[in-house]
Scaffold this active site. Structure first.
Site, PDB file in Angstrom:
ATOM      1  N   HIS A 102     -15.400 -47.502  -0.790  1.00 41.18           N
ATOM      2  CA  HIS A 102     -15.101 -46.515  -1.839  1.00 41.18           C
ATOM      3  C   HIS A 102     -13.684 -45.954  -1.818  1.00 41.18           C
ATOM      4  O   HIS A 102     -13.437 -44.856  -2.321  1.00 41.18           O
ATOM      5  CB  HIS A 102     -16.130 -45.375  -1.815  1.00 41.18           C
ATOM      6  CG  HIS A 102     -16.722 -45.157  -3.178  1.00 41.18           C
ATOM      7  ND1 HIS A 102     -17.419 -44.045  -3.538  1.00 41.18           N
ATOM      8  CD2 HIS A 102     -16.698 -45.951  -4.282  1.00 41.18           C
ATOM      9  CE1 HIS A 102     -17.804 -44.148  -4.785  1.00 41.18           C
ATOM     10  NE2 HIS A 102     -17.386 -45.292  -5.259  1.00 41.18           N
ATOM     11  N   ASP A 130     -21.035 -37.322   3.135  1.00 37.20           N
ATOM     12  CA  ASP A 130     -19.790 -37.319   2.362  1.00 37.20           C
ATOM     13  C   ASP A 130     -19.648 -36.144   1.414  1.00 37.20           C
ATOM     14  O   ASP A 130     -18.528 -35.744   1.066  1.00 37.20           O
ATOM     15  CB  ASP A 130     -19.598 -38.653   1.618  1.00 37.20           C
ATOM     16  CG  ASP A 130     -20.671 -38.916   0.574  1.00 37.20           C
ATOM     17  OD1 ASP A 130     -21.714 -38.226   0.594  1.00 37.20           O
ATOM     18  OD2 ASP A 130     -20.480 -39.824  -0.254  1.00 37.20           O
ATOM     19  N   CYS A 169     -17.658 -38.493  -3.476  1.00 34.10           N
ATOM     20  CA  CYS A 169     -17.656 -39.554  -2.471  1.00 34.10           C
ATOM     21  C   CYS A 169     -16.288 -40.131  -2.120  1.00 34.10           C
ATOM     22  O   CYS A 169     -15.845 -40.066  -0.972  1.00 34.10           O
ATOM     23  CB  CYS A 169     -18.596 -40.668  -2.911  1.00 34.10           C
ATOM     24  SG  CYS A 169     -18.510 -41.035  -4.672  1.00 34.10           S
TER      25      CYS A 169
END
Lengths: 521, 521
Positions: free
Chosen positions: A138, A285, A75
């Site tokens: 993230h 992703d 990710c």
């Protein structure tokens, strides 16, 4: 507010609005990035349950890209690749702590996106774009790494995954931000019922996206919406009205809600009359997280293995480009493309020259999207795992220089990246080097990477010779970025995010005791 | 004559014809049965190469059936099931020589379709239908078993597969019949270049189909066309203009030519103005033959294993129903259905009562096809291998009572029915019995049959209890047919088919020395 109510509301206003709107030549840009959704999760990509009518319609109205890749099988680095247009090995989203390990940004990570990187929203701002990220970031959770410090004007969502913790005892629950301040935390103000899987987060993310689209349309300002919901990441969740609706269990419920939401977004573009001025791209992703199967995992269709691996199941993504009047409806391109191309392509669409002071891995896909004569055909796809180039695809040929699924130790614990799949010498449980004699597959005849070409054939030698030249050039010119994901520290966790004081939700951080992060995969 | 030329010719005539045609209520019926084509070979079912534009369009104009099954994982019994509406265990297309072995009709087989069976064209004749089979028969090659002795009015094709022999030294080359007389033999008059894969057989089969459609339209007689080309059976072949065109290699070339041909057939129905009076169904006889991969094998998409096995890859088939104005365009049904339903459904469409003197396994699918209220939902799917009921699907649950891929001995020879796939206790290389504790999968969450339900769960117990009741009733009421595929004899081969004298192509049969056939799978 429920989506339908808002859309009715938008509809009532749109007539008066659309007459007055005069756009610049800069189209709006929406990138919809799913979390751990696999290539095989869409009806249009062969999901037997066919529960994605809106995505299937999006493909029928736009362009399907069956050869679209992410920048990493995990990710954080894949999201960093998308937003920088650069491979994680360049933008620093990797580790040097351990060979060929996937690294990401858990709560204890010290690093995040480097200030030396240029992010897509930063570039778009030069042409007056307003940018919002909805959902998962993230790219680092310490203050300097957050979206509003990196080009985004608005943010609603969380810096990390919602996969835990589920209370604040050892680690703080993940904060949910509204712009630069925390609004609450997952499992506290933002509920996800771990037993039933019920959560209205996707609905909230939908509302946040629609609200932004509406405001920007009204303000007559071009916008970039990065819509990154995480309902398909384990623990998967869905709203009450979608729970139990899928043939596929809870994971399918989450997919159905995302599909519904995407339908709502596209429909709102139509109602607002900005569909012909908005480029929308849908992808994911990384591959489906097969280790969470079957209840919490998606499908990678006919491909080998999934998330965390550099087999096709780990990095080939569902992808649809949509722009009525500009992209031919029902078209398909076999062009090899990847998330880094979205960086470059978005800039080109906005009329901005991509940065020329650094190596970009993304290419301008507009000739492909608009069916103009083009010569991108022979671009390679690089499959990295951390700091190691594991494999390279060129045309239909993919050469594996290293193979690894997961370690024997993890496998014995029941973690399996390739459940039910076993290709001798390929899905290895040790990091196996093949640099002297790469394993080569023809992905046209063998998309599942099951039948290695014999090294004795001319086909193998020809393919190897062409790929070797590409690898040589790539390695010779590669300047790795400073690795950002080496150091960990309990003190840097989300103990006291900005805004916690107002909410009375500040937690006390422990003393700083940094260590070299340990990456099992 | 090339397809386009013929279609132009048809087009020139159709205006004058269509004005005069007055149809009975009996629609024309076309069943297109592919050979060893897998679920995952169509773009609409997720083939990454997306090289089936005509089939994808057929699905967009008709109904997709993602839960459609064959009657057996092997060619002869599955074709017998389609034409009789009965499971092979009832119609005799199995063996008692060896437990759970797939049997079929190779050249040395003594048996064939029993005279006690009623075939679809025999029934259709009662309502004035004229029936033609184009392509592969495979229900027995001795004179009494051939199509014109079993209800078909016309035939162009071969009684057996084209997979060999490739000369007449030990066994005769397969004859190609025109109606009741041989026209020549494969590899002799009907060339298949084994080196290049070139053959114009699919074009010939297309012409034969189009010619029949045209003649019947002109004669204003309802027709049944059973179009059964075999280009995707190893050794796969294609015409020169398709060779080398696919991303998938030669197998893909064959698929592209079949797809093109199907487009030609549907288009000819439109040009003739009979599309709204013609029910067309597309499917395949069994799963892709993974043991021929990757060069000569198709894809079973996300499913486990392939041809010869009772896993989903062996028996779940691509399926499209098409009838403009009657079947809703772009529709999907999740109804569990199978090839035997085509028997019953065709009769219902023709206004004929199905035979009531025998057990039929086929159901009337018209309520599903025409979206009428219906209650078929809970019908089971039976997965037989020879004389053994290996597995049963009911709703989303599939219980395996026996598992077997292929034997260790075959595996050691390099024959692998599940290449790259290995599910412990499931893809077994011995015939493994699980009758006391069946292995149960939820095919919605786990279409790839990788995650058996725990026997300790209520879900397992509930599913087992429901399936057990169905199995009990099935076994108690089952009256197996006389097994037709037990005996072999070199003397019964295609040495001297009818018409061979005229051609000077009669071969001398050896003395009759029958033996019990040996079935390795």
């Amino acid at each position: 507010m429920r989506a339908l109510t808002l859309i009715t509301f938008l509809g009532a206003l749109c007539r008066s609005l659309t007459e007055n709107i005069s756009y610049t030549s800069s189209p709006n840009i929406i990138i919809m990035l799913m979390d751990d959704m696999g290539w095989g999760d869409l009806g249009v990509f062969g999901q037997p349950s066919k529960e994605t009518p809106n995505l299937d319609a999006m493909a029928a109205e736009g362009m399907l890209l069956p050869n679209f890749y992410t920048g990493s099988p995990l990710c954080s680095p894949s999201r960093a690749a998308l937003l920088t247009g650069r491979l994680p090995i360049r933008n620093g989203f990797y580790t040097t702590n351990a060979h060929a390990r996937n690294a990401y940004t858990p709560q204890e990570i010290v690093g995040g996106i480097s200030k030396d990187e240029i992010l897509l929203p930063q570039m778009l701002k030069t042409k007056g774009y307003v940018s919002k990220i909805v959902g998962k970031w993230h790219l680092g959770h310490r203050p300097q790494y957050l979206p509003l410090k990196n080009g985004f004007d608005e943010w609603f969502g969380s810096p990390n995954c919602h996969f835990g913790p589920y209370n604040n005892s050892i680690r703080p629950n993940m904060p949910v931000y509204n712009n630069s301040e925390m609004l609450g935390r997952y499992y506290e103000e933002f509920k996800i019922d771990r037993k039933t899987g019920e959560s209205n987060l996707t609905q909230i993310y939908l509302m946040e996206g629609l609200d932004f689209i509406f405001r920007q349309t009204k303000a007559q300002q071009p916008f970039f919406l990065y819509w990154a919901p995480d309902a398909t990441h384990s623990p998967v969740y869905a709203s009450k009205r979608f729970l139990g609706k899928s043939q596929r269990g809870r994971y399918g419920d989450a997919v159905m809600e995302l599909d519904y939401s995407i339908g709502q977004i596209l429909n709102s573009l139509r109602i607002l009359g900005i569909d012909s001025n908005t480029f929308v791209f849908f992808t994911s992703d990384n591959g489906a997280a097969l280790m969470s199967g079957p209840n919490e995992s998606g499908s990678n269709g006919p491909f080998l293995c999934g998330k965390e691996t550099t087999f096709e199941g780990g990095m080939r993504e569902p992808a649809i480009a949509w722009w009525p009047g500009h992209i031919k409806e029902g078209s398909v391109t076999f062009q090899l493309a990847n998330v880094m191309d979205l960086f470059t392509t978005s800039l080109v669409l906005a009329g901005i020259s991509p940065p020329d002071d650094r190596t970009l891995d993304g290419l301008d896909l507009t000739p492909v999207l608009f069916n103009r004569p083009h010569t991108l055909k022979n671009r390679p796809i690089f499959y990295y795992r951390g700091n190691e180039l594991m494999a390279v695809r060129l045309g239909q040929y993919k050469a594996h220089y290293w193979t690894w699924s997961n370690s024997w130790a993890e496998l014995k614990k029941g973690i399996n990246f390739c459940p039910g799949q076993e290709v001798p010498n390929v899905t290895t449980h040790t990091q196996k080097e093949h640099t002297l004699q790469p394993i080569i597959f023809h992905l046209g005849r063998d998309p599942g990477e099951k039948f290695p070409l014999s090294v004795l054939t001319k086909e193998y030698q020809d393919a190897l010779s062409r790929i070797s030249a590409v690898v040589k050039e790539h390695k010779e010119t590669l300047v790795p970025g400073m690795p950002q994901l080496n150091m960990c520290d309990m003190a840097v966790m989300n103990w006291a995010p900005a805004g916690c004081e107002k909410l009375g939700k500040c937690l006390k951080p422990p003393t700083s005791e940094p260590w070299k992060c340990n990456w099992p995969h």
